[in-house]
Design a protein around this motif. Structure first.
Motif, PDB file in Angstrom:
ATOM      1  N   ARG A 105      -6.392  13.204   3.217  1.00 10.82           N
ATOM      2  CA  ARG A 105      -6.294  12.307   3.585  1.00 10.82           C
ATOM      3  C   ARG A 105      -7.761  11.532   4.563  1.00 10.82           C
ATOM      4  N   LYS A 106      -6.794  10.420   4.787  1.00  4.61           N
ATOM      5  CA  LYS A 106      -8.005   9.019   5.465  1.00  4.61           C
ATOM      6  C   LYS A 106      -8.546   8.416   4.282  1.00  4.61           C
ATOM      7  N   GLY A 107      -9.813   8.131   4.829  1.00  3.59           N
ATOM      8  CA  GLY A 107     -10.701   7.170   4.052  1.00  3.59           C
ATOM      9  C   GLY A 107     -10.184   6.163   3.387  1.00  3.59           C
ATOM     10  N   PRO A 108     -10.945   4.766   2.904  1.00  2.00           N
ATOM     11  CA  PRO A 108     -11.136   3.468   2.249  1.00  2.00           C
ATOM     12  C   PRO A 108      -9.888   3.190   1.004  1.00  2.00           C
ATOM     13  N   VAL A 109      -9.955   4.693   0.289  1.00  2.00           N
ATOM     14  CA  VAL A 109      -9.115   3.916  -1.291  1.00  2.00           C
ATOM     15  C   VAL A 109      -7.421   4.511  -0.454  1.00  2.00           C
ATOM     16  N   ASN A 110      -7.547   6.149   0.150  1.00  2.00           N
ATOM     17  CA  ASN A 110      -6.228   6.178   0.209  1.00  2.00           C
ATOM     18  C   ASN A 110      -5.663   5.017   1.059  1.00  2.00           C
ATOM     19  N   MET A 111      -6.252   5.095   2.070  1.00  2.00           N
ATOM     20  CA  MET A 111      -5.526   3.968   3.145  1.00  2.00           C
ATOM     21  C   MET A 111      -5.531   2.537   2.655  1.00  2.00           C
ATOM     22  N   ALA A 112      -6.006   2.101   1.515  1.00  2.00           N
ATOM     23  CA  ALA A 112      -5.650   0.418   1.216  1.00  2.00           C
ATOM     24  C   ALA A 112      -4.151   0.742   0.383  1.00  2.00           C
ATOM     25  N   ALA A 113      -4.285   2.018  -0.252  1.00  2.00           N
ATOM     26  CA  ALA A 113      -3.425   2.053  -0.945  1.00  2.00           C
ATOM     27  C   ALA A 113      -1.535   2.137  -0.087  1.00  2.00           C
ATOM     28  N   ILE A 114      -2.233   2.987   0.498  1.00  2.00           N
ATOM     29  CA  ILE A 114      -0.910   3.088   1.493  1.00  2.00           C
ATOM     30  C   ILE A 114      -1.074   1.936   2.064  1.00  2.00           C
ATOM     31  N   ALA A 115      -1.588   1.100   2.910  1.00  2.00           N
ATOM     32  CA  ALA A 115      -1.340  -0.351   3.499  1.00  2.00           C
ATOM     33  C   ALA A 115      -0.860  -1.383   2.496  1.00  2.00           C
ATOM     34  N   ALA A 116      -1.472  -1.274   1.221  1.00  2.00           N
ATOM     35  CA  ALA A 116      -0.815  -2.079   0.741  1.00  2.00           C
ATOM     36  C   ALA A 116       1.314  -1.694   0.458  1.00  2.00           C
ATOM     37  N   ILE A 117       1.719  -0.642   0.203  1.00  2.00           N
ATOM     38  CA  ILE A 117       3.089  -0.411   0.243  1.00  2.00           C
ATOM     39  C   ILE A 117       3.729  -0.373   1.907  1.00  2.00           C
ATOM     40  N   ASP A 118       2.967  -0.153   2.731  1.00  2.00           N
ATOM     41  CA  ASP A 118       3.117  -0.435   3.511  1.00  2.00           C
ATOM     42  C   ASP A 118       3.649  -2.642   3.834  1.00  2.00           C
TER      43      ASP A 118
END
Ligand code: CS2
Ligand code: MG
Length: 405
Positions: free
Chosen positions: A77-90
């Protein structure tokens, strides 16, 4: 409201943007921003190969469950790639929920806490006078808050200064390999006080002045800078020092009352939990695209509000208009909203792709009541501007040591 399809688009209207489109079986679709400057394609493949297949058939209304599924379900979990992907879906799921309800996203968050969002604009110049002239222009346009950045004499390039480029797109948009840029803390200290003493002498105390140190100083140097600038009453000093060791801000806080802002590179609340709960900062700069979307930023804003920390979302040219739209809904709702960074509503090319409904007048932004995020993405127009690999610069001290850019 089952998810039928997830498409990922990369376009480059002067700089790269990664856009996600989530389409439901009912035909309602949502948009999200997944732009990670300099590493865009890592997020694209993450979304296409690892995220999209898991979401097809899920209920688009289950925003929180999908967020938790993508955050905890990855294990790494965490990190810029993970969270950018989650962000866009969200962001896309909030867009869908708003469209399905016929309401703008801010209404789903809790309605308006204010009628408009205060912006801060960028004044950057080749020297102090040039920066102050640009500041005056922005004040005449009605901006009440301005970030001042000026070239550092003796350095051939300085963060935030356009040089011979016409805009940020040209400055940051076409770097096939990382340019290397010099940094000298001593040369910076030789000029920085003049910038703000002359700004206050010229413009008085009503206009809010801000400055982005861009992580260039050590904590004790940041403390020295904060003290040096206290007479000029900055709204905040941004990224005074890197805070991977969050305790280091205790050094800065101990020495100065200049308000401190940080967070544009943060991906989760864990990056800033100690800074907030120990009240070591005054503004949190986390961006929806980098920190997990609207769901995450809402949680971070609520946590920050307990400790008198305000939000000041990142608003750089490498966040797409979709992220800006998401910030507008968060900003108009958040009771502890502070100020929103603003670098314009894009260039002509990007405006042909991203159709937004935000109005900017006299330094204030007004969110529309269009359902969802209130923004459209023209896929055909985006095809006119294909992806071009581009990097952020690398900073080196004058002795050649790699430094914080
Ligand atoms: C800057 C950013 O706007 C800011 O506060 O720190 O422009 C930053 O340099 C870029 O987002 C890096 O890609
Ligand atoms: Mg910054």
């Amino acid at each position: 409201m089952k998810i039928k399809e997830i498409n990922v688009y990369v376009c480059s209207p002067g700089r790269n943007f990664v856009t996600v489109k989530v389409i439901t079986e009912e035909g309602i679709y949502g948009l999200g921003d997944a732009t990670l400057n300099g590493r865009e394609m890592a997020v694209v493949s993450y979304l296409q190969e690892h995220v999209a297949p898991c979401l097809i058939g899920r209920n688009a209304h289950d925003i929180e469950d999908i967020w938790q599924y993508l955050y905890k379900g990855v294990y790494w979990r965490k990190g810029p790639v993970n969270m950018a992907a989650i962000a866009a879906i969200d962001m896309a799921l909030w867009d869908i929920k708003g469209k399905a309800a016929g309401l703008p996203v801010y209404q789903l968050l809790g309605g308006k806490s204010r009628q408009a969002v205060t912006l801060y604009a960028h004044a950057s110049g080749e020297n102090v006078e040039d920066t102050l002239d640009k500041t005056e222009d922005l004040i005449k346009q009605g901006f009440k808050a301005i970030r001042l950045q000026s070239a550092v004499p003796g350095l051939n390039v300085t963060y935030g200064v356009l040089g011979d480029k016409k805009d940020y797109y040209e400055l940051q948009g076409n770097r096939p390999l990382p340019p290397e840029e010099p940094w000298s803390t001593q040369k910076y200290f030789n000029m920085i006080e003049e910038l703000f003493s002359k700004a206050r002498a010229r413009f008085g105390n009503d206009v809010h002045l801000l400055h982005d140190v861009h992580s260039r100083l050590t904590p004790i140097e940041s403390a020295k800078l904060g003290k040096l600038l206290e007479p000029y009453n900055l709204m905040f000093l941004e990224d005074a020092s890197i805070a991977e060791n969050q305790d280091s801000y205790k050094i800065i806080r101990h020495h100065t009352t200049t308000p401190l802002a940080i967070g544009e590179t943060y991906n989760t609340i864990w990056d800033c939990k100690d800074l907030i709960q120990n009240q070591l900062i005054d503004y949190l700069r986390a961006a929806a695209t980098h920190a997990g979307g609207i769901t995450a930023l809402r949680r971070m804003a609520d946590f920050a509000s307990i400790y008198n920390v305000k939000t000041a979302p990142h608003g750089a040219p490498d966040l797409s208009p979709i992220c800006f739209a998401a910030h507008m809904h968060l900003n108009i709702w958040a009771p502890n909203f502070g100020i929103q960074e603003f670098v314009g509503l894009g260039n002509e090319q990007s405006k042909s792709i991203f159709k937004q409904s935000i109005e900017v007048k006299q330094g204030m932004a007004y969110v529309s009541d269009a359902p969802g995020l209130g923004i459209e993405f023209d896929e055909e127009a985006a095809k006119e501007f294909p992806y071009k690999r581009s990097y952020l610069p690398v900073s080196r001290l004058e002795d050649g040591t790699v430094w914080n850019w």
